[in-house]
Design an enzyme around this catalytic site. Sequence first.
Site, PDB file in Angstrom:
ATOM      1  N   CYS A 162     -28.606 -47.233  17.726  1.00 36.50           N
ATOM      2  CA  CYS A 162     -29.024 -48.540  17.075  1.00 36.50           C
ATOM      3  C   CYS A 162     -30.368 -48.711  16.582  1.00 36.50           C
ATOM      4  O   CYS A 162     -31.283 -48.009  17.141  1.00 36.50           O
ATOM      5  CB  CYS A 162     -28.524 -49.849  17.576  1.00 36.50           C
ATOM      6  SG  CYS A 162     -26.886 -49.681  18.154  1.00 36.50           S
ATOM      7  N   ARG A 169     -31.761 -43.832  11.752  1.00 39.10           N
ATOM      8  CA  ARG A 169     -31.013 -43.780  12.998  1.00 39.10           C
ATOM      9  C   ARG A 169     -29.307 -44.267  12.705  1.00 39.10           C
ATOM     10  O   ARG A 169     -28.630 -44.296  13.710  1.00 39.10           O
ATOM     11  CB  ARG A 169     -31.623 -45.037  13.874  1.00 39.10           C
ATOM     12  CG  ARG A 169     -33.094 -44.836  14.388  1.00 39.10           C
ATOM     13  CD  ARG A 169     -33.440 -46.083  14.868  1.00 39.10           C
ATOM     14  NE  ARG A 169     -33.016 -46.138  16.617  1.00 39.10           N
ATOM     15  CZ  ARG A 169     -33.415 -45.208  17.559  1.00 39.10           C
ATOM     16  NH1 ARG A 169     -34.391 -44.587  17.281  1.00 39.10           N
ATOM     17  NH2 ARG A 169     -32.881 -45.703  18.439  1.00 39.10           N
ATOM     18  N   TRP A 216     -25.261 -48.803  15.275  1.00 45.42           N
ATOM     19  CA  TRP A 216     -24.389 -47.696  15.133  1.00 45.42           C
ATOM     20  C   TRP A 216     -23.198 -47.765  16.216  1.00 45.42           C
ATOM     21  O   TRP A 216     -23.531 -47.780  17.468  1.00 45.42           O
ATOM     22  CB  TRP A 216     -25.429 -46.422  15.445  1.00 45.42           C
ATOM     23  CG  TRP A 216     -24.952 -44.839  15.553  1.00 45.42           C
ATOM     24  CD1 TRP A 216     -24.407 -44.415  16.810  1.00 45.42           C
ATOM     25  CD2 TRP A 216     -24.369 -44.026  14.728  1.00 45.42           C
ATOM     26  NE1 TRP A 216     -23.846 -43.335  16.591  1.00 45.42           N
ATOM     27  CE2 TRP A 216     -23.803 -42.993  15.220  1.00 45.42           C
ATOM     28  CE3 TRP A 216     -24.111 -44.340  13.339  1.00 45.42           C
ATOM     29  CZ2 TRP A 216     -23.463 -41.905  14.601  1.00 45.42           C
ATOM     30  CZ3 TRP A 216     -23.853 -43.095  12.450  1.00 45.42           C
ATOM     31  CH2 TRP A 216     -23.308 -42.122  13.323  1.00 45.42           C
ATOM     32  N   ASN A 237     -29.523 -51.658  22.064  1.00 46.55           N
ATOM     33  CA  ASN A 237     -29.140 -50.532  22.000  1.00 46.55           C
ATOM     34  C   ASN A 237     -28.992 -49.437  23.124  1.00 46.55           C
ATOM     35  O   ASN A 237     -29.937 -49.649  23.940  1.00 46.55           O
ATOM     36  CB  ASN A 237     -30.378 -49.704  21.177  1.00 46.55           C
ATOM     37  CG  ASN A 237     -30.301 -48.149  20.901  1.00 46.55           C
ATOM     38  OD1 ASN A 237     -29.581 -47.771  20.913  1.00 46.55           O
ATOM     39  ND2 ASN A 237     -31.604 -47.731  20.885  1.00 46.55           N
ATOM     40  N   GLY A 238     -27.858 -49.017  23.100  1.00 47.69           N
ATOM     41  CA  GLY A 238     -27.718 -48.428  24.239  1.00 47.69           C
ATOM     42  C   GLY A 238     -25.976 -48.538  24.986  1.00 47.69           C
ATOM     43  O   GLY A 238     -25.239 -48.818  23.968  1.00 47.69           O
ATOM     44  N   GLU A 295     -21.126 -19.905  16.595  1.00 54.25           N
ATOM     45  CA  GLU A 295     -22.045 -20.840  16.297  1.00 54.25           C
ATOM     46  C   GLU A 295     -23.448 -20.327  15.823  1.00 54.25           C
ATOM     47  O   GLU A 295     -24.178 -20.896  15.017  1.00 54.25           O
ATOM     48  CB  GLU A 295     -22.183 -21.990  17.525  1.00 54.25           C
ATOM     49  CG  GLU A 295     -22.902 -23.311  17.118  1.00 54.25           C
ATOM     50  CD  GLU A 295     -22.737 -23.844  15.878  1.00 54.25           C
ATOM     51  OE1 GLU A 295     -21.705 -23.694  15.208  1.00 54.25           O
ATOM     52  OE2 GLU A 295     -23.415 -24.782  15.406  1.00 54.25           O
ATOM     53  N   LYS A 329     -25.380 -21.054  12.527  1.00 54.40           N
ATOM     54  CA  LYS A 329     -26.535 -21.716  12.170  1.00 54.40           C
ATOM     55  C   LYS A 329     -27.622 -20.959  11.389  1.00 54.40           C
ATOM     56  O   LYS A 329     -28.035 -21.408  10.529  1.00 54.40           O
ATOM     57  CB  LYS A 329     -27.107 -22.056  13.483  1.00 54.40           C
ATOM     58  CG  LYS A 329     -27.273 -23.327  14.409  1.00 54.40           C
ATOM     59  CD  LYS A 329     -26.990 -24.480  13.790  1.00 54.40           C
ATOM     60  CE  LYS A 329     -25.842 -24.933  12.970  1.00 54.40           C
ATOM     61  NZ  LYS A 329     -24.825 -25.389  13.213  1.00 54.40           N
ATOM     62  N   GLU A 366     -26.599 -20.899   7.681  1.00 52.02           N
ATOM     63  CA  GLU A 366     -26.707 -22.027   6.962  1.00 52.02           C
ATOM     64  C   GLU A 366     -28.206 -22.488   6.964  1.00 52.02           C
ATOM     65  O   GLU A 366     -28.445 -22.885   5.480  1.00 52.02           O
ATOM     66  CB  GLU A 366     -25.945 -23.210   8.046  1.00 52.02           C
ATOM     67  CG  GLU A 366     -25.741 -24.373   7.605  1.00 52.02           C
ATOM     68  CD  GLU A 366     -24.894 -25.134   8.445  1.00 52.02           C
ATOM     69  OE1 GLU A 366     -25.057 -24.714   9.840  1.00 52.02           O
ATOM     70  OE2 GLU A 366     -24.545 -26.292   8.110  1.00 52.02           O
ATOM     71  N   HIS A 384     -15.182  -0.461  15.697  1.00 52.55           N
ATOM     72  CA  HIS A 384     -13.994  -0.421  14.960  1.00 52.55           C
ATOM     73  C   HIS A 384     -14.275  -0.789  13.556  1.00 52.55           C
ATOM     74  O   HIS A 384     -13.296  -0.865  12.742  1.00 52.55           O
ATOM     75  CB  HIS A 384     -12.893  -1.433  15.406  1.00 52.55           C
ATOM     76  CG  HIS A 384     -12.523  -0.965  16.898  1.00 52.55           C
ATOM     77  ND1 HIS A 384     -11.659   0.130  17.247  1.00 52.55           N
ATOM     78  CD2 HIS A 384     -12.879  -1.474  17.960  1.00 52.55           C
ATOM     79  CE1 HIS A 384     -11.673   0.197  18.716  1.00 52.55           C
ATOM     80  NE2 HIS A 384     -12.264  -0.749  19.128  1.00 52.55           N
ATOM     81  N   LYS A 394     -23.607 -32.728   4.147  1.00 47.66           N
ATOM     82  CA  LYS A 394     -23.340 -33.263   5.730  1.00 47.66           C
ATOM     83  C   LYS A 394     -21.943 -33.484   6.009  1.00 47.66           C
ATOM     84  O   LYS A 394     -21.343 -32.891   7.052  1.00 47.66           O
ATOM     85  CB  LYS A 394     -24.278 -34.611   5.957  1.00 47.66           C
ATOM     86  CG  LYS A 394     -24.167 -34.779   7.463  1.00 47.66           C
ATOM     87  CD  LYS A 394     -24.729 -33.796   8.292  1.00 47.66           C
ATOM     88  CE  LYS A 394     -24.716 -34.128   9.924  1.00 47.66           C
ATOM     89  NZ  LYS A 394     -24.714 -32.831  10.708  1.00 47.66           N
TER      90      LYS A 394
HETATM   91  O1  M6R Z   1     -18.131 -33.769  10.483  1.00 44.58           O
HETATM   92  P1  M6R Z   1     -17.465 -32.577  11.045  1.00 44.58           P
HETATM   93  O2  M6R Z   1     -18.019 -32.214  12.102  1.00 44.58           O
HETATM   94  O3  M6R Z   1     -16.037 -32.829  10.783  1.00 44.58           O
HETATM   95  O4  M6R Z   1     -18.058 -31.567  10.062  1.00 44.58           O
HETATM   96  C1  M6R Z   1     -17.331 -30.132  10.202  1.00 44.58           C
HETATM   97  C2  M6R Z   1     -18.193 -29.040   9.462  1.00 44.58           C
HETATM   98  O5  M6R Z   1     -18.342 -29.690   7.961  1.00 44.58           O
HETATM   99  C3  M6R Z   1     -19.378 -29.032   9.883  1.00 44.58           C
HETATM  100  O6  M6R Z   1     -19.632 -28.976  11.357  1.00 44.58           O
HETATM  101  C4  M6R Z   1     -20.549 -27.991   9.087  1.00 44.58           C
HETATM  102  O7  M6R Z   1     -19.970 -26.874   9.549  1.00 44.58           O
HETATM  103  C5  M6R Z   1     -22.045 -27.999   9.646  1.00 44.58           C
HETATM  104  N1  M6R Z   1     -22.988 -28.243   8.521  1.00 44.58           N
HETATM  105  C6  M6R Z   1     -22.394 -26.869  10.588  1.00 44.58           C
HETATM  106  O8  M6R Z   1     -23.905 -26.982  10.956  1.00 44.58           O
END
Ligand code: M6R
Length: 614
Positions: free
Chosen positions: A2, A28, A77, A103-104, A486, A490, A493, A509, A609
Amino acid sequence: MCGITGYVGGRAGSVRLALDNLKRLEYRGYDSAGVAVVRPGDTQVTVLKKKGKLANLEAALSGLDKSGGTVIAHTRWATHGRPNDVNAHPHSDCTGKIALIHNGIIENYISLKERLTAAGHVFASDTDTEVLVHLVEAHLARGNGLEAAIRAALAEVTGAYAICVVSSEEPETIYAAKTASPLIIGLGEGENFLASDIPAVMGFTRNVLVLEDGDFARITPEGVTLTTLSGTPLQRDVFHVTWDVSTAQKGGYAHFMLKEIYDQPQAIRDTLRGRVTETHQVTFPELKLPTAKLLDFNRIVIVACGTAYNAGLAGKNFYEHLLRRPVEVQVASEFRYNDPIVDSRTLAIIISQSGETADTLAGLREAKIKGATTLALVNVVGSSIAREADEVIYTYAGPEISVASTKAYVTQLVGLYLIGLYIAQEENKLGPGLVADYVEQLLRLPEQVETILADTTAIQEVAQTLKDSSSFFFLGRGFDYAVAQEGALKLKEVSYIHAEAYPAGELKHGPLALVEPGVSVVCIATQSSLYDKVQSNVKEVSARDASTVGIVKAGDEGLNEHFVDSILRVPATHDTFMPALAIVPMQLLAYYIADALGREIDQPRNLAKSVTVE
Ligand code: M6R
C-alpha cells in the site's frame, strides 16, 4: 504494497497536499484510496474512502480538499478483503475518534477479531487492518493514554506493519510505527510529513528519517520523537536525498525490473508469512477445501501463461516427486481447445500474477465447467481469476510494474511448494519431521536470495562477455530444465536475443545443428545426481565453440571451470527448491545484457504487462 502519506502542520489545503503526495506512490499499485483529517475542536476524525483510482476519491472530496488539519492518506493494494469502499483505509474505531492506516499483513487478525467482537466491537470491513484500530480503542478503554494504547495494541499483533494513527483527542499529532513494511518521515520547518517511500515527500523536503523495524514515532508540527516499541528513546540519522523523483520511485535502481529482482527476498517472506506454524508445518487459514476433498483428487492440472506457466512446470516436478500423483501443466491458450481430461476428481491450479490474463481466465472457466475444483494462485487480490476460482491463495509479491515478471515467479514457486507440502502433510505422505525439514529450507530462501544479490559482479561480467551472442540455449535436466525455460523467456523478453530452453539430453537430437561460434549456452546443473550427464552435454556444445556458462550449487564441483567458460554459484537448498535460487542469476543476466544493449527494459517492444485479449 500500500501507499501511505501523512501531514502535520499549519498549511491550508493539507488534504490536497497529502493526496498529491500519494500520487507519487502510484507505482506501489492501488485498488482504492482514502483519507482521514482531524482539526482542533473536532469531536471525530473525518474519513472518506473510495474504491478505484485516486481520482474517484478526489471527485468525492466536495470541499474537503481545501481543508487544513492533520491528515493521513492511503492507497490500498488489497491483501485481505476485496477492493471496495468499505475495505479501503483509513479504518475507524467504534467511536469514530480514532482512524488508522496500515501497510502490511496482520497474521493473527482472526483470533484478535473474534476476541474484540465478543467484547462488543463492531467491525465494518473484511480487512486484517481493522483489528488494530479496535485494539487501540480497547486499550484506551482500560485507561491508557493514546500513545500507550497504540504501543499495547502493537505488542499484541504478529505480522508486518507500517501504521499511522490520528485521534480527535490529539488533533495535532500522528503516531506511526513500523515492522517489516517501509515508512519514512520527511522533516519540514514547523511541519512534518509521513510516507511509505521517499518520492512522496520530495516536493516539500529532502531531509528524511528512514524508520527501522521496531521504531515508534510521535510526530507533531514541532518535531519527531523516536522510541522503540517499548519506549526506549532512539536517534536516527537524517538522510539527505539527492535523487530525482523517478529514480527515487525505483528505490534508486535504474529500472523497475532490477528493483523487483531485489524485492524478491521480501516478497518470499511475505508469501511465507502466516502459512508456516511455530512447529514448521504448513497452514492455509484461507482455504475452505475440506481435507477429505483434498485427498480425493486423483490428478492435478496446472493452467497458466508465460512466466506463470513456467512456475507451473517447476511445480509439476515437485508435486510428482512429493505426491506421486499425475500432474499436467497446460498453456492456458491451448487448454480449452485440447479437450482436457478434467473431472470432479481433478484439482485445477490456475496461476496468474495479474489475475486478469484472458487465456488463463478462460482456462479457469473451462476447468469449472468440466467439474474440477479450481484453486487460483494469484498476486492481485480481488482480480477476476481470484474472484471466480473456488479457492484462492495469494502470492503477496506486491505490485509488479516491469513487464518482465521476476518477483511474481519466485513467489509462485513458493506458493506451489507450500500447496504441495500442505497436501502431502494432510494426507500423511510426509511425517511432521519431513514437512518441517522442507519448511526450514523454504524459510532460508529469502536470505539465500540476498546472498546472490549481494555481489553480482560475476553475473555482470558474463553479461558483458555474452551480450553480442547471436542466440542462447538454456540447458538443464529435471528441475533445472523447468527453470531453464523461465531463464530463456526472461532473456528473449528484455534483450530481444533469440533464446530457447532444452532438456540437456535432447540437444543432440536436432538443435545441436544450430550450435556454432557466437552461440551461448547457459547450463543449469544443480541436481547432483545428474552431473555426469550434464558434463557430457556441455562438452557437446563447447566442442562446437559455443560460449558456456554454468549455474551450479555453491560447494558442488560436479560442473566447474574445467567444463565451462564461466561459473555462477548459488547457495544450496533442497534439490526441489533450487529453481527459486537458480532463476536469480538468470534474471540478472537477462537484465544486464538488455541494459548493455540499451533495450527498453521495463516495457519491452510488443509486450503488455497484462494480456487481457485471447
Ligand atoms: O498476469 P499473468 O501471470 O497471468 O501473466 C502471464 C504472462 O502474460 C506473463 O507471465 C508474461 O509471460 C510475462 N511478461 C513474462 O515475464
